[in-house]
Enzyme design. Structure first.
Site, mmCIF file in Angstrom:
data_model
loop_
_atom_site.group_PDB
_atom_site.id
_atom_site.type_symbol
_atom_site.label_atom_id
_atom_site.label_comp_id
_atom_site.label_asym_id
_atom_site.label_seq_id
_atom_site.Cartn_x
_atom_site.Cartn_y
_atom_site.Cartn_z
ATOM 1 N N LYS A 222 0.819 -1.222 0.000
ATOM 2 C CA LYS A 222 0.000 0.000 0.000
ATOM 3 C C LYS A 222 0.850 1.268 0.000
ATOM 4 C CE LYS A 222 -4.390 -1.870 1.485
ATOM 5 N NZ LYS A 222 -5.424 -2.030 2.529
ATOM 6 N N ARG A 256 -3.330 -10.234 4.802
ATOM 7 C CA ARG A 256 -3.813 -10.204 3.418
ATOM 8 C C ARG A 256 -2.702 -9.620 2.559
ATOM 9 N NH1 ARG A 256 -6.086 -6.593 0.024
ATOM 10 N NH2 ARG A 256 -7.737 -7.309 -1.366
#
Ligand code: 7PJ
Length: 277
Positions: A222, A256
């Site tokens: 991210k 994840r």
């Protein structure tokens, strides 16, 4: 320490588990939509399973900041054939990354074992649909919507607001008929948060764990990793692993990620060290 039943399979959360990301969107940012064709998606999922993923998270709606919404029909067309084929081909838990009640119901019928909703079952009909599947759910915190969430994230009391929101959604899910032990919580890294908000929430993972639910962390590749390291999306693996290792030590149990094998190996060592007296 809890055991959760995900459809046919159950997991004991005395240990960590890796969730491999399978984007079936043409525009997902960090793999450039490389897995958008059906056969490629299946091959990628099979690779992640052989690398040790306990979950495959299938998503057909891009929730990257500013992404265009997809129609229900398009989401169904992308996600459901993949869920169905994976259910035949792999022995792992299929998670469906969706906010759409119709997708939840149909994916469950085709063999999905977990509903992962970045909107925490806020769409009309989502609470009832998720409850009707009988499956566990992952409820995530987000401030704003994917379209506007990164415009000016702001909190007067970050941790309290995130915890209160997740407690409220947990209550709503329980009222709808989902059992407390079936509810997994997620702070929603990158969803309406600045770099400092993300770092602070990761550092306070323990407070989220203290609500008594298993905690899932989604930080893979991210923007926050890129901001800390000044690294492009293809150079964010080691930073992602550092963030995940830090939150494992604070109690998170599901990670994840795009890069399954490095995380399976890293978490196996962390778990084995922690298990020896
Ligand atoms: C998350 C997610 C996350 C959960 C996405 C991306 C954006 N589901 N779906 N948690 N992120 N539960 O992978 O960059 O953080 S999509």
């Amino acid at each position: 320490m809890s055991v959760i039943q995900f459809g046919q399979k159950s997991l004991d959360f005395c240990r960590p588990f890796v969730m491999g990301i399978l984007n079936v969107t043409p525009d997902s940012f960090s793999d450039g939509g490389r897995h958008n064709t059906f056969e490629q998606a299946l091959r990628h999922a099979e690779q992640m399973v052989s690398d040790g993923a306990a979950f495959i998270d299938v998503g057909g709606e891009s929730t990257r900041p500013g992404a265009a919404p997809v129609s229900l029909q398009e989401e169904m067309d992308r996600v459901l054939p993949v869920v169905e084929a994976l259910n035949d081909r792999v022995d792992t838990i299929i998670s469906v990354d969706t906010s759409s009640p119709e997708v939840m119901l149909e994916a469950a019928r085709l063999g999905a074992g977990l509903i992962n909703d970045v909107r925490a079952l806020e769409r009309p009909g989502a609470l009832a649909a998720a409850a009707a599947t009988g499956l566990p759910v992952c409820l995530m915190h987000m401030q704003g919507t994917p379209v506007d969430m990164q415009e000016s994230p702001s909190y007067s009391a970050l941790l309290d607001e995130v915890l209160s929101y997740l407690m409220g959604r947990t209550e709503a899910a329980m009222v709808a008929g989902i059992n407390k032990q079936q509810i997994i919580l997620d702070p929603g890294i990158g969803f309406g948060k600045t770099l400092e908000h993300n770092l602070s929430l990761l550092n306070q993972t323990q407070a989220l764990c203290e609500l008594g639910h298993e905690v899932l962390i989604g930080v893979s590749r991210k923007t926050m990793i890129g901001q800390v390291l000044n690294a492009n999306v293809d150079e964010r693996l080691y930073g992602t692993m550092g963030a995940n290792a830090a939150t494992y030590l604070k109690g998170a149990r599901i990670f994840r990620v795009h890069d399954v094998k490095p995380h399976v190996q890293m978490l196996e060592l962390m778990y084995r060290i922690e298990s020896e007296s």
